[in-house]
Motif scaffolding. Sequence first.
Motif, PDB file in Angstrom:
ATOM      1  N   CYS A   1     -30.582  65.891  -0.004  1.00  0.00           N
ATOM      2  CA  CYS A   1     -31.961  66.247  -0.907  1.00  0.00           C
ATOM      3  C   CYS A   1     -31.520  65.065  -2.801  1.00  0.00           C
ATOM      4  CB  CYS A   1     -32.268  67.740  -1.505  1.00  0.00           C
ATOM      5  SG  CYS A   1     -32.467  68.018  -0.064  1.00  0.00           S
ATOM      6  N   GLU A   2     -30.220  64.446  -2.707  1.00  0.00           N
ATOM      7  CA  GLU A   2     -30.237  64.614  -3.963  1.00  0.00           C
ATOM      8  C   GLU A   2     -29.640  65.387  -4.447  1.00  0.00           C
ATOM      9  OE1 GLU A   2     -31.391  60.266  -4.761  1.00  0.00           O
ATOM     10  OE2 GLU A   2     -30.507  59.120  -3.493  1.00  0.00           O
ATOM     11  N   ALA A   3     -30.351  64.702  -6.852  1.00  0.00           N
ATOM     12  CA  ALA A   3     -30.942  65.836  -7.766  1.00  0.00           C
ATOM     13  C   ALA A   3     -31.779  66.588  -7.511  1.00  0.00           C
ATOM     14  CB  ALA A   3     -30.505  64.942  -9.216  1.00  0.00           C
ATOM     15  N   PHE A   4     -33.228  66.890  -6.540  1.00  0.00           N
ATOM     16  CA  PHE A   4     -33.917  67.200  -6.220  1.00  0.00           C
ATOM     17  C   PHE A   4     -34.244  68.506  -7.223  1.00  0.00           C
ATOM     18  CE2 PHE A   4     -37.911  68.287  -4.090  1.00  0.00           C
ATOM     19  CZ  PHE A   4     -39.443  67.517  -5.084  1.00  0.00           C
ATOM     20  N   GLN A   5     -33.629  68.944  -5.515  1.00  0.00           N
ATOM     21  CA  GLN A   5     -33.717  70.524  -5.993  1.00  0.00           C
ATOM     22  C   GLN A   5     -32.226  71.111  -7.414  1.00  0.00           C
ATOM     23  OE1 GLN A   5     -31.234  71.216  -2.202  1.00  0.00           O
ATOM     24  NE2 GLN A   5     -33.224  72.155  -1.606  1.00  0.00           N
ATOM     25  N   ALA A   6     -31.129  70.592  -7.441  1.00  0.00           N
ATOM     26  CA  ALA A   6     -30.314  70.884  -8.954  1.00  0.00           C
ATOM     27  C   ALA A   6     -31.634  70.174  -9.783  1.00  0.00           C
ATOM     28  CB  ALA A   6     -29.394  69.667  -8.752  1.00  0.00           C
TER      29      ALA A   6
ATOM     30  N   LEU B   1     -36.789  80.716  -4.059  1.00  0.00           N
ATOM     31  CA  LEU B   1     -37.721  79.434  -3.607  1.00  0.00           C
ATOM     32  C   LEU B   1     -38.574  78.713  -3.986  1.00  0.00           C
ATOM     33  CD1 LEU B   1     -39.029  82.451  -1.643  1.00  0.00           C
ATOM     34  CD2 LEU B   1     -37.954  80.684  -0.116  1.00  0.00           C
ATOM     35  N   LYS B   2     -38.503  78.333  -5.279  1.00  0.00           N
ATOM     36  CA  LYS B   2     -38.913  77.387  -6.355  1.00  0.00           C
ATOM     37  C   LYS B   2     -37.769  76.429  -6.857  1.00  0.00           C
ATOM     38  CE  LYS B   2     -42.588  79.932  -9.166  1.00  0.00           C
ATOM     39  NZ  LYS B   2     -42.843  80.325 -10.389  1.00  0.00           N
TER      40      LYS B   2
END
Length: 449
Positions: free
Chosen positions: A381-386, A223-224
């Motif tokens: 989300c672009e690279a935000f989650q990655a 989840l994080k």
Amino acid sequence: MLDPLLLRKDLDRVVAGLQARKNPQPFLDVTAFQSLEAERKTLQTRTEELQSQRNKASKQVGIAMGQAARLRATEDHDNAESLIEHAKSEVTKINLELDVSEKRLSALQAEMNDMLLSVPNLPHASVPLGADESANQEVRRWAPHGLAPRSFDFPIKDHVALGEPLGLDFETGAKLAGSRFTFMRGPIARLHRALAQFMLDLQTQQHGYTECYTPYIVNADTLKGTGQLPKFAADLFAAKKGGQEGEGEALYLIPTSEVTLTSVVAGEIVPEADLPIKMTAHTPCFRSEAGSAGRDTRGMIRQHQFDKVEMVQIAHPDHSYDALEAMVGHAEAVLQALELPYRVVLLCTGDMGFGATKTYDLEVWVPAQDTYREISSVSNCEAFQARRMQARFKNAAGKNELVHTLNGSGLAVGRALVAVLENHQNADGSINVPAALRPYLGGVDVLRA
């Protein structure tokens, strides 16, 4: 998570982007960040100096041992040992300071990362400025026979009145679990299942998604990685805390299969040739709906448990905005096949979700409410989650680069059920079944009590 290098090099740009979301921006304590960054920079410089000094001192140990060997040959043992001890003591002294410096540097970086976990993504340049949904921009509308929804020549019933004779049972849901839970039986349960099956088939057979079955319970790290924790802990249902296995570990029911599908690539280096990775799944979603008391308490619009067919793409950074537009079209295809009027809305900076850089909402027409209601939200989300997950690919230059992640509903099954009931109702309370659903209902073209 935002790129720490961007904050170091262009903090003003970051703050401006956050202020576009909400002004004054409450997300980043700029003073605290600048203080931590100043200390980090000083420590980084000192750590590099100490590492250089240690390398030089280590070489001096080798030189001292060579000199000592020559001195021993002349039987000057005391001077020989003195040279070695002095050189080694310098290395030890540097190592002690270096150890303290490196530990503090690591602690600082962890503190800065924790700070950034609660900071949302920056809006894309094409996103309209605005404080709330009133600044969202309508992109287009669609209806089966033009741009206007159907006109009724009889009193419109809402989905509750239409659904109850077909097996929609809110009383039993409340008895079993409490408010905002639904029990379905008979025709309505079959229609609900048919909608999910149809959506899965459309996304897999026409749009190239791979169907997946995922866990409904995940750990906190998952989840994080996708941004639900720590920011939205109040919206989650905790399934377990502690226990014999994994003492102290908290597990959570998924709020959406975006979490599980996106996290497939967490910690992975994906071959560039495999991009884009397109996945879909039908799962229940569990949300406490914290802060939404009093909203949509009647019916199925806002439930603690609801089903959704999710679309996720793991994309090359150069192609993620093309993928975003394509995914909107994939969600629209479901609504068009179900013959449901809808509109596409580009969300403004103040109305976007936490991890998104750009979001389109699809809003379906709900006749009983005389308005459009969200049925799908599609985001890049672009690279935000990655960055949070360390999901990467090896680019043409042979370097590891963060992927872009996109997600969208294709669609929310419960809200699609609401829309089908209300838009396809007849004066006698029966429901015309859209042609696309009839194969999933044994050829039935009208649902009756």
